[in-house]
Enzyme design. Sequence first.
Site, PDB file in Angstrom:
ATOM      1  N   TYR A  74      65.756  37.223  -6.844  1.00 39.69           N
ATOM      2  CA  TYR A  74      64.724  36.772  -5.756  1.00 39.69           C
ATOM      3  C   TYR A  74      65.472  35.325  -4.990  1.00 39.69           C
ATOM      4  O   TYR A  74      65.645  35.194  -4.095  1.00 39.69           O
ATOM      5  CB  TYR A  74      63.524  36.319  -6.649  1.00 39.69           C
ATOM      6  CG  TYR A  74      62.375  35.879  -6.069  1.00 39.69           C
ATOM      7  CD1 TYR A  74      61.573  36.839  -5.031  1.00 39.69           C
ATOM      8  CD2 TYR A  74      61.859  34.351  -5.672  1.00 39.69           C
ATOM      9  CE1 TYR A  74      60.473  36.260  -4.172  1.00 39.69           C
ATOM     10  CE2 TYR A  74      61.001  34.068  -5.037  1.00 39.69           C
ATOM     11  CZ  TYR A  74      60.297  34.826  -4.087  1.00 39.69           C
ATOM     12  OH  TYR A  74      59.116  34.599  -3.143  1.00 39.69           O
TER      13      TYR A  74
ATOM     14  N   SER B 187      60.050  40.477  -0.979  1.00 36.10           N
ATOM     15  CA  SER B 187      59.865  39.046  -0.311  1.00 36.10           C
ATOM     16  C   SER B 187      60.845  37.880   0.235  1.00 36.10           C
ATOM     17  O   SER B 187      61.639  38.544   1.063  1.00 36.10           O
ATOM     18  CB  SER B 187      58.850  38.569  -1.219  1.00 36.10           C
ATOM     19  OG  SER B 187      57.883  37.470  -0.364  1.00 36.10           O
TER      20      SER B 187
ATOM     21  N   ASP C   4      50.267  43.886   5.194  1.00 33.91           N
ATOM     22  CA  ASP C   4      50.737  42.910   4.407  1.00 33.91           C
ATOM     23  C   ASP C   4      50.332  41.651   5.343  1.00 33.91           C
ATOM     24  O   ASP C   4      50.903  41.658   6.511  1.00 33.91           O
ATOM     25  CB  ASP C   4      52.336  43.032   4.203  1.00 33.91           C
ATOM     26  CG  ASP C   4      52.997  42.126   3.315  1.00 33.91           C
ATOM     27  OD1 ASP C   4      52.439  40.873   3.484  1.00 33.91           O
ATOM     28  OD2 ASP C   4      53.942  42.150   2.905  1.00 33.91           O
TER      29      ASP C   4
ATOM     30  N   HIS D 144      51.084  42.860   0.565  1.00 30.44           N
ATOM     31  CA  HIS D 144      52.255  42.363  -0.093  1.00 30.44           C
ATOM     32  C   HIS D 144      52.747  42.769  -1.633  1.00 30.44           C
ATOM     33  O   HIS D 144      53.928  42.447  -1.856  1.00 30.44           O
ATOM     34  CB  HIS D 144      52.234  40.737   0.115  1.00 30.44           C
ATOM     35  CG  HIS D 144      53.453  40.133   0.128  1.00 30.44           C
ATOM     36  ND1 HIS D 144      54.605  40.180   1.000  1.00 30.44           N
ATOM     37  CD2 HIS D 144      54.007  39.171  -0.875  1.00 30.44           C
ATOM     38  CE1 HIS D 144      55.725  39.287   0.691  1.00 30.44           C
ATOM     39  NE2 HIS D 144      55.376  38.794  -0.507  1.00 30.44           N
TER      40      HIS D 144
END
Length: 697
Positions: free
Chosen positions: A471, A551, A634, A669
């Site tokens: 991430y 993301s 999203d 999302h």
Amino acid sequence: MPSSTKPITYPSSHKSNQIDNYHGTLVTDSYRWLEDPDSEETRAWIEAQNQITFGYLSEIPAREKIKQRLTKLWDYEKYGIPFKEGKSLQDGSTERYFYFKNNGLQNQSVLYTLKTLDNQPKVLLDPNQLSEDGTIALSGLSISENGKLLAYGLSTSGSDWEEWKVRDVETGEDLQDHLKWIKFSGASWTHNNQGFFYSRYDEPNEKTQLEDVNYYQKLYYHQLGKPQSEDVLIYHRPDQKEWGFSGGVTEDGHYLIISIWLGTDSKNLVFFKDLTNPNAEVVELINQFEADYSFIENDDSFFYFRTDLNAPRGRVIAIDTQNPASEKWREIIPQSAETLESVGILNNQFVADYLKDAHSEIKIFDLKGGFIREVELPGLGSAGGFGGKRHDTETFYSYTSFTTPGTIYRYDMITGKSTVFRQPEVDFNPNDYETKQIFYQSKDGTRVPMFITHKKGIKLDGNNPTYLYAYGGFNVSMTPSFSVSLLVWMEMGGVYAMPNIRGGGEYGEEWHQAGMKEKKQNVFDDFIGAAEWLIANKYTKTEKLAIAGGSNGGLLVGACITQRPDLFGAAIPSVGVMDMLRFHKFTIGWAWTSEFGSADNSEEFPALYAYSPLHNIKPDTAYPATLITTADHDDRVVPAHSFKFAAALQEAHAGDAPVLIRIETKAGHGAGKPTAKIIEEAADKWAFLVRTLDVEV
């Protein structure tokens, strides 16, 4: 079946002559038209892309077998952590337990309530009854002080927009209360059980509500039985359009604590209001964005906070609101070598959740900061929970690792003993797998940890299909957790690797800041370094290595394949931030400028332009096999990011490997996504990798 068996003819993506001037640099934005998700042209493009993508995926022989295994493994009872609300008072209110449970394949988990743990549980709210396809999800809840009322938020098709309602816990019937235009908010009840505080935005344009920017959040009080139009405005700042407000009532009911956030920056302000005085003004206790202050609890006028002020790994302080000068603040628990994630008070003791090299340690202190004991955990994993009221002597927590499904424990605060409360039964043997944590050096010499999990006995011959996931942003810590999807990957002989790269919170605020703004390249270097380590140590090779992230992690994957297309065999960027020059122009994207910077700023533009995935795609380059995933609803990272990236990548791509985009409909999302959609997406993802990495199944 290798990916190069037959070339793909991609849908036509026409190019416009849109050119923007950024501080003297001219930047072409050929696919600006894809920013309108509802135009006829974009809808036709989505349909054409999905036709090719789903056609390609459906022809993979292993897909059905993978989906069947995912479905079989997924079908086990999953319990949430029980929590207790309500008090035994003269008004007849009583303590109740609440918890979530999913029977196995239910699209959404169900909320149950019961008066004692050995009672028969009663369904309080079943989101599966709210829509046929499971796309209405419970997005938040708050129980009143007497345990009789449930305020709850619902999200439709994965949108961040929520509608809140109120339900009678005893009867299961909804009251007439119905609140709208709520986003990024919880609810906090006053102790008279007559209403709650929440935050909302002004009503948006109905046609563009999934794209328009969100400014001017306001904090309100809703009184039961009254229409939303009569809600009382508690606090707002017309002079600060970017400020957001989170209101929480203290356990003693005396104060409303208002935490003010600015974008996604971890620095916040803290104001409060005395609820015992109807005429009390809002008091600005901390009015500088200098550090993170997380309110823990109060002793009358003494407020306890977890903060990273002068302590990037966190500490606990006490502030006397009657004498709030900073030189009078008291340190209760000093900073340690580990990162202090969160703190609560139970049994009149602090329960502190620490991270040591990205795995949990739970420590208990007295209210003066004296160490009492450490909670014994089963291994290197993630523990969460430990909720409850100040005088509770029991609490519950979950423990999970890469090979341990989430197990719920009851913890006795007096004896320090943990007992298993709920243990799921999953159709696999955890002893067949192993996890190790290694440390590698990034490009600049920084030491980075990485977890590696796989079947025992694999050969380090460079031929293992490997899934590298990270991430790297927003102070988010990546810790061990169990995943049915990853278990299926490892059953097929796959290796799972998860590095704790900079930008996260694993080592506190310094680790986070080392991956922000102009230092964002460190994040990509750390991830590339992890890939190179796995190859050098014979876990895998380029042709067998897939990278993935969602993301901000989707941005990570996009940046890495544009910087090092030669290093990876496949890539799966999900709901990624791909256009670093325009992300702040949609919904809540402006809030990320505290993390990324802004192209509107002449000093910050060069760094963004240098790594923005969309703007660093090079013509006539052989990119790895890529499956971009996004969703048409999203409204966090709008799908235009993925649409534009896919169009540009398909046009520039010179190799035979597929470059596809999978566009989910009636999804957002990721939050609240129904189980059926999760399984379909996981089956598509693994089928894609089985084919493109030539994995034998």
